[in-house]
Design a protein around this motif. Sequence first.
Motif, PDB file in Angstrom:
ATOM      1  N   MET A   1      38.003  70.783  55.790  1.00 31.23           N
ATOM      2  CA  MET A   1      39.078  70.082  55.172  1.00 31.23           C
ATOM      3  C   MET A   1      40.006  69.545  56.249  1.00 31.23           C
ATOM      4  N   ASP A   2      40.327  68.257  56.220  1.00 26.98           N
ATOM      5  CA  ASP A   2      41.155  67.610  57.241  1.00 26.98           C
ATOM      6  C   ASP A   2      42.639  67.805  57.002  1.00 26.98           C
ATOM      7  N   LYS A   3      43.042  68.124  55.835  1.00 30.13           N
ATOM      8  CA  LYS A   3      44.468  68.186  55.533  1.00 30.13           C
ATOM      9  C   LYS A   3      44.955  69.614  55.562  1.00 30.13           C
ATOM     10  N   LYS A   4      46.149  69.743  56.147  1.00 29.00           N
ATOM     11  CA  LYS A   4      46.799  71.040  56.153  1.00 29.00           C
ATOM     12  C   LYS A   4      48.240  70.798  55.764  1.00 29.00           C
ATOM     13  N   GLU A   5      48.635  71.202  54.622  1.00 27.92           N
ATOM     14  CA  GLU A   5      49.975  71.025  54.074  1.00 27.92           C
ATOM     15  C   GLU A   5      50.366  69.555  54.048  1.00 27.92           C
ATOM     16  N   GLY A   6      49.500  68.674  53.699  1.00 26.91           N
ATOM     17  CA  GLY A   6      49.807  67.263  53.529  1.00 26.91           C
ATOM     18  C   GLY A   6      49.752  66.454  54.798  1.00 26.91           C
ATOM     19  N   VAL A   7      49.389  67.028  55.942  1.00 26.27           N
ATOM     20  CA  VAL A   7      49.331  66.317  57.211  1.00 26.27           C
ATOM     21  C   VAL A   7      47.894  66.354  57.710  1.00 26.27           C
ATOM     22  N   LYS A   8      47.398  65.189  58.154  1.00 28.98           N
ATOM     23  CA  LYS A   8      46.049  65.139  58.698  1.00 28.98           C
ATOM     24  C   LYS A   8      46.052  65.756  60.091  1.00 28.98           C
ATOM     25  N   LEU A   9      45.026  66.513  60.417  1.00 30.86           N
ATOM     26  CA  LEU A   9      44.891  67.071  61.759  1.00 30.86           C
ATOM     27  C   LEU A   9      44.375  65.991  62.703  1.00 30.86           C
ATOM     28  N   HIS A  10      44.644  66.154  63.954  1.00 27.82           N
ATOM     29  CA  HIS A  10      44.197  65.230  65.005  1.00 27.82           C
ATOM     30  C   HIS A  10      44.776  63.825  64.827  1.00 27.82           C
ATOM     31  N   THR A  11      46.035  63.732  64.440  1.00 32.87           N
ATOM     32  CA  THR A  11      46.696  62.435  64.332  1.00 32.87           C
ATOM     33  C   THR A  11      48.056  62.517  64.996  1.00 32.87           C
ATOM     34  N   LEU A  12      48.530  61.360  65.385  1.00 26.33           N
ATOM     35  CA  LEU A  12      49.868  61.243  65.961  1.00 26.33           C
ATOM     36  C   LEU A  12      50.485  59.986  65.391  1.00 26.33           C
ATOM     37  N   LEU A  13      51.600  60.121  64.723  1.00 23.15           N
ATOM     38  CA  LEU A  13      52.284  59.006  64.063  1.00 23.15           C
ATOM     39  C   LEU A  13      51.339  58.260  63.105  1.00 23.15           C
ATOM     40  N   GLY A  14      50.485  58.995  62.463  1.00 28.22           N
ATOM     41  CA  GLY A  14      49.605  58.415  61.463  1.00 28.22           C
ATOM     42  C   GLY A  14      48.344  57.780  62.009  1.00 28.22           C
ATOM     43  N   LEU A  15      48.129  57.818  63.316  1.00 30.81           N
ATOM     44  CA  LEU A  15      46.927  57.243  63.923  1.00 30.81           C
ATOM     45  C   LEU A  15      46.109  58.352  64.566  1.00 30.81           C
ATOM     46  N   SER A  16      44.788  58.199  64.496  1.00 32.59           N
ATOM     47  CA  SER A  16      43.908  59.198  65.107  1.00 32.59           C
ATOM     48  C   SER A  16      43.897  59.019  66.615  1.00 32.59           C
ATOM     49  N   TRP A  17      43.393  60.029  67.325  1.00 37.53           N
ATOM     50  CA  TRP A  17      43.342  59.967  68.776  1.00 37.53           C
ATOM     51  C   TRP A  17      42.449  58.825  69.251  1.00 37.53           C
ATOM     52  N   GLY A  18      41.411  58.520  68.538  1.00 32.46           N
ATOM     53  CA  GLY A  18      40.548  57.392  68.884  1.00 32.46           C
ATOM     54  C   GLY A  18      41.280  56.069  68.782  1.00 32.46           C
TER      55      GLY A  18
ATOM     56  N   TRP B   1      44.541  55.727  69.086  1.00 32.80           N
ATOM     57  CA  TRP B   1      45.500  55.706  70.201  1.00 32.80           C
ATOM     58  C   TRP B   1      44.790  55.334  71.502  1.00 32.80           C
ATOM     59  N   ALA B   2      43.596  55.829  71.707  1.00 40.97           N
ATOM     60  CA  ALA B   2      42.833  55.488  72.907  1.00 40.97           C
ATOM     61  C   ALA B   2      42.510  53.998  72.926  1.00 40.97           C
ATOM     62  N   SER B   3      42.155  53.440  71.771  1.00 44.80           N
ATOM     63  CA  SER B   3      41.873  52.003  71.694  1.00 44.80           C
ATOM     64  C   SER B   3      43.124  51.185  71.991  1.00 44.80           C
ATOM     65  N   ILE B   4      44.253  51.588  71.407  1.00 44.51           N
ATOM     66  CA  ILE B   4      45.517  50.868  71.640  1.00 44.51           C
ATOM     67  C   ILE B   4      45.888  50.927  73.125  1.00 44.51           C
ATOM     68  N   THR B   5      45.757  52.113  73.722  1.00 47.88           N
ATOM     69  CA  THR B   5      46.079  52.274  75.142  1.00 47.88           C
ATOM     70  C   THR B   5      45.171  51.410  75.999  1.00 47.88           C
ATOM     71  N   THR B   6      43.881  51.371  75.673  1.00 50.31           N
ATOM     72  CA  THR B   6      42.939  50.547  76.424  1.00 50.31           C
ATOM     73  C   THR B   6      43.302  49.071  76.337  1.00 50.31           C
ATOM     74  N   VAL B   7      43.657  48.610  75.143  1.00 47.43           N
ATOM     75  CA  VAL B   7      44.041  47.207  74.966  1.00 47.43           C
ATOM     76  C   VAL B   7      45.308  46.892  75.756  1.00 47.43           C
ATOM     77  N   ILE B   8      46.282  47.800  75.728  1.00 50.11           N
ATOM     78  CA  ILE B   8      47.542  47.575  76.466  1.00 50.11           C
ATOM     79  C   ILE B   8      47.267  47.515  77.969  1.00 50.11           C
ATOM     80  N   ILE B   9      46.459  48.435  78.486  1.00 48.07           N
ATOM     81  CA  ILE B   9      46.148  48.443  79.913  1.00 48.07           C
ATOM     82  C   ILE B   9      45.383  47.182  80.305  1.00 48.07           C
ATOM     83  N   PHE B  10      44.433  46.758  79.462  1.00 50.34           N
ATOM     84  CA  PHE B  10      43.683  45.536  79.735  1.00 50.34           C
ATOM     85  C   PHE B  10      44.609  44.324  79.773  1.00 50.34           C
TER      86      PHE B  10
END
Length: 104
Positions: A1-18, A20-29
Amino acid sequence: MDKKEGVKLHTLLGLSWGEWASITTVIIFMAGVVSLLFKYVVFGPFQDDIKDLNKNFKALNDNLREIRVSIDELDKRVDEHDRRLDRHHERIKDLQNKIWGGNY
């Protein structure tokens, strides 16, 4: 189950780590592209001018070094002439004392 008390695990500000990695890659590029644009488009035409300026500074420094050496040599010559002038002055004074008997 991904949800724990209404919050998705492995997310930051509603975005998954993947995501965030894509956004960071685009910004660096994009930062790299902007950096290359500045390097070749904005500063590229000035590269030859900067090289000429560096060459002129080097020539100026070499000329200043030569001038300093010349000034040092001239100072030595002036000191020698000053000593010779003092010796000549003393000799003239001695000759005048011999000729006029001390009335100088």
